[in-house]
Enzyme design. Structure first.
Site, PDB file in Angstrom:
ATOM      1  N   HIS A  82       0.852  -1.194   0.000  1.00 40.36           N
ATOM      2  CA  HIS A  82       0.000   0.000   0.000  1.00 40.36           C
ATOM      3  C   HIS A  82       0.882   1.236   0.000  1.00 40.36           C
ATOM      4  O   HIS A  82       1.899   1.301   0.693  1.00 40.36           O
ATOM      5  CB  HIS A  82      -0.897   0.035   1.240  1.00 40.36           C
ATOM      6  CG  HIS A  82      -1.742   1.286   1.308  1.00 40.36           C
ATOM      7  ND1 HIS A  82      -2.894   1.448   0.592  1.00 40.36           N
ATOM      8  CD2 HIS A  82      -1.555   2.462   1.999  1.00 40.36           C
ATOM      9  CE1 HIS A  82      -3.407   2.640   0.824  1.00 40.36           C
ATOM     10  NE2 HIS A  82      -2.612   3.274   1.676  1.00 40.36           N
ATOM     11  N   ASP A 161     -15.555   1.456   6.787  1.00 45.73           N
ATOM     12  CA  ASP A 161     -14.603   2.466   6.329  1.00 45.73           C
ATOM     13  C   ASP A 161     -15.246   3.438   5.355  1.00 45.73           C
ATOM     14  O   ASP A 161     -14.978   4.640   5.395  1.00 45.73           O
ATOM     15  CB  ASP A 161     -13.391   1.802   5.679  1.00 45.73           C
ATOM     16  CG  ASP A 161     -12.378   2.825   5.196  1.00 45.73           C
ATOM     17  OD1 ASP A 161     -11.839   3.559   6.042  1.00 45.73           O
ATOM     18  OD2 ASP A 161     -12.155   2.916   3.975  1.00 45.73           O
ATOM     19  N   ARG A 168     -15.528  11.737   7.590  1.00 49.10           N
ATOM     20  CA  ARG A 168     -14.255  12.423   7.820  1.00 49.10           C
ATOM     21  C   ARG A 168     -14.011  13.484   6.756  1.00 49.10           C
ATOM     22  O   ARG A 168     -13.493  14.572   7.037  1.00 49.10           O
ATOM     23  CB  ARG A 168     -13.104  11.420   7.826  1.00 49.10           C
ATOM     24  CG  ARG A 168     -13.061  10.517   9.044  1.00 49.10           C
ATOM     25  CD  ARG A 168     -12.111   9.350   8.832  1.00 49.10           C
ATOM     26  NE  ARG A 168     -10.781   9.817   8.503  1.00 49.10           N
ATOM     27  CZ  ARG A 168      -9.893   9.102   7.801  1.00 49.10           C
ATOM     28  NH1 ARG A 168     -10.214   7.915   7.322  1.00 49.10           N
ATOM     29  NH2 ARG A 168      -8.696   9.593   7.560  1.00 49.10           N
ATOM     30  N   SER A 183      -8.326   3.121   8.716  1.00 42.31           N
ATOM     31  CA  SER A 183      -8.898   3.086   7.377  1.00 42.31           C
ATOM     32  C   SER A 183      -8.052   2.228   6.442  1.00 42.31           C
ATOM     33  O   SER A 183      -8.567   1.345   5.739  1.00 42.31           O
ATOM     34  CB  SER A 183      -9.025   4.508   6.821  1.00 42.31           C
ATOM     35  OG  SER A 183      -9.486   4.504   5.488  1.00 42.31           O
ATOM     36  N   LYS A 187      -8.890  -2.411   5.544  1.00 43.87           N
ATOM     37  CA  LYS A 187      -9.098  -2.966   4.204  1.00 43.87           C
ATOM     38  C   LYS A 187      -8.013  -3.978   3.852  1.00 43.87           C
ATOM     39  O   LYS A 187      -8.298  -5.003   3.213  1.00 43.87           O
ATOM     40  CB  LYS A 187      -9.130  -1.835   3.175  1.00 43.87           C
ATOM     41  CG  LYS A 187     -10.390  -0.974   3.276  1.00 43.87           C
ATOM     42  CD  LYS A 187     -10.359   0.216   2.341  1.00 43.87           C
ATOM     43  CE  LYS A 187      -9.390   1.268   2.799  1.00 43.87           C
ATOM     44  NZ  LYS A 187      -9.528   2.557   2.092  1.00 43.87           N
TER      45      LYS A 187
END
Length: 434
Positions: A82, A161, A168, A183, A187
């Site tokens: 990520h 999320d 948010r 968050s 995932k």
């Protein structure tokens, strides 16, 4: 459990219990907590923070708000990568097929670009026919057969999320490190992976503008992964300058393909190999990072990574011929060169200004629901440390209409800094956290 009591505790800076955190997440998903109460708790978390244990439990609650994938049937390590987002960051398109070529399984779930940073899904969708939304029945056979699959978020994976991020976004609480961490990690953990490597960007073109904030986020992400049973490492990389030479969705796909052919920019290739090698090592396929790097280099030079990408594109409905003929990717109808207004050394390329300029051209979006133009973007011709003469091109701009090009020119004027003498080129990898 009384929602007002939970709000009061966090407002006053107290730790929330596991039960209170789960009550909050369940209440948000089921609608028992109205938006105004959920938003109030998000603001309290933003102002008062969460410790590591609270953040890990928030992550777990978000994971179990949906389905966690069971990948136990796959005969190899399940890994993912990520990135926190940057300008020209197309490493996922290189890493996933390379890791698969080394024996890993990569169930990569990605997002769309927003603001000046690009998104992997937008890049993938610039490949004609490529499908980022797959049914569970389609997902597993592709992952089993090819070794990687690249998809968008589903309603079954960490649905909490989606609700919390929307709140948010409109309550000025996006920048909270505990909320960012939960968050991202919810995932990834829901993917059912064994190991995760994180590329946390720091600099003008990144979400985290300085190294200190990037390190705080990286530390939180690594601790969270370990607390949830996922082997996790993070590297902090510089994002003052763009990554690679091409910015724009189809252009970045082309550059990723060239990288898998061994013809990519040195910075993109080096970072992609480094991140993939960490996945190979964490997956148990190599004893040391050096051994893993050798494996990844072999997958790159042999063409096995490129062949994996070709297979993956075909299995997800895309046109695999783009690997050999990039002209099959979307092409902008117009182009223009940006000349240097004087001679000198390229001291800097402002990634933020460049990202904003390409967004104005149509390569990015200001709202999630906005459309994008996959063909437009920029091809850099001059790089930090390079000597350039007046009139030589700094970049080639690919655009669709004169109005967007006119708007973008003011931003392009802010991108390059020229100096009288050569400059020291900063390191790409700034720090490693395990």
């Amino acid at each position: 459990m009384n929602s007002a009591d939970i709000l009061r505790k966090k407002r006053d800076g107290q730790r929330l219990s596991h039960a209170e955190i789960h009550a909050f997440v369940k209440g948000v998903v089921t609608g028992v907590w109205p938006d105004y109460q959920a938003a109030a708790l998000l603001m309290a978390i933003y102002l008062r923070g969460m410790d590591g244990d609270e953040t890990a439990e928030l992550t777990r609650a978000m994971v179990i708000s949906g389905t966690k994938l069971d990948l136990s049937e796959l005969p190899g390590p399940k890994v993912d990568k990520h990135s926190t987002g940057g300008v020209g960051d197309k490493t996922s398109l290189v890493i996933a097929p390379l890791a698969a070529a080394c024996g890993c399984f990569v169930p990569m779930m990605s997002g769309r670009g927003l603001g000046h940073t690009g998104g992997t899904l937008d890049k993938l969708e610039s490949i004609p026919g490529f499908r980022v939304h797959l049914t569970p029945e389609e997902f597993m056979p592709i992952l089993r057969e090819i070794g990687f699959v690249m998809i968008g978020p589903t309603s079954h994976i960490a649905p909490a999320d989606k609700v919390l991020y929307a709140l948010r976004d409109v309550t000025a609480t996006v920048e909270s490190i505990p909320l960012i961490t939960a968050s991202i990690m919810s995932k990834k953990i829901a993917e059912g992976i064994d190991a995760l490597v994180l590329d946390v960007k720091a600099g003008r073109g990144a979400f985290m503008k300085n190294r200190r904030d990037a390190r705080l986020l990286a530390e939180a992400l690594v601790a969270n992964g370990k607390a949830n049973g996922v082997r996790t490492e993070a590297i902090i990389t510089a994002m003052d300058h763009p990554l690679g030479a091409r910015i724009g969705n189809a252009l970045e796909v082309e550059e990723a393909i060239e990288t898998l052919k061994g013809n990519g920019p040195p910075d993109l290739e080096a970072l992609s190999v480094d991140l993939t090698a960490r996945l190979v090592k964490m997956g148990g396929l190599a004893k040391t990072l050096d051994e893993a790097t050798v494996q990844v280099r072999q997958a790159l030079t042999s063409g096995r990574g490129l062949e994996k990408l070709r297979q993956g594109i075909a299995r997800q409905g895309g046109d695999p011929k783009v690997v050999d003929d990039p002209r099959r990717l979307p092409q902008a109808p117009k182009s223009a060169l940006i000349p240097a207004d004087r001679s000198g050394y390229v001291v800097g390329i402002d990634a933020y200004a460049l990202g904003r300029a390409t967004m104005v051209l149509g390569a990015g979006r200001t709202r999630v629901e906005d459309g994008i133009d996959p063909a437009v973007g920029v091809v850099l011709k001059a790089f930090p440390g390079q000597m350039i003469k007046a009139g030589q091109p700094l970049a080639e701009v690919r655009y669709r209409d004169d109005a967007s090009w006119a708007k973008a020119q003011e931003l392009f004027a802010q991108v390059w800094t020229l100096g009288e003498g050569p400059t020291t080129i900063s390191m790409l990898v700034l720090d490693v956290l395990k």
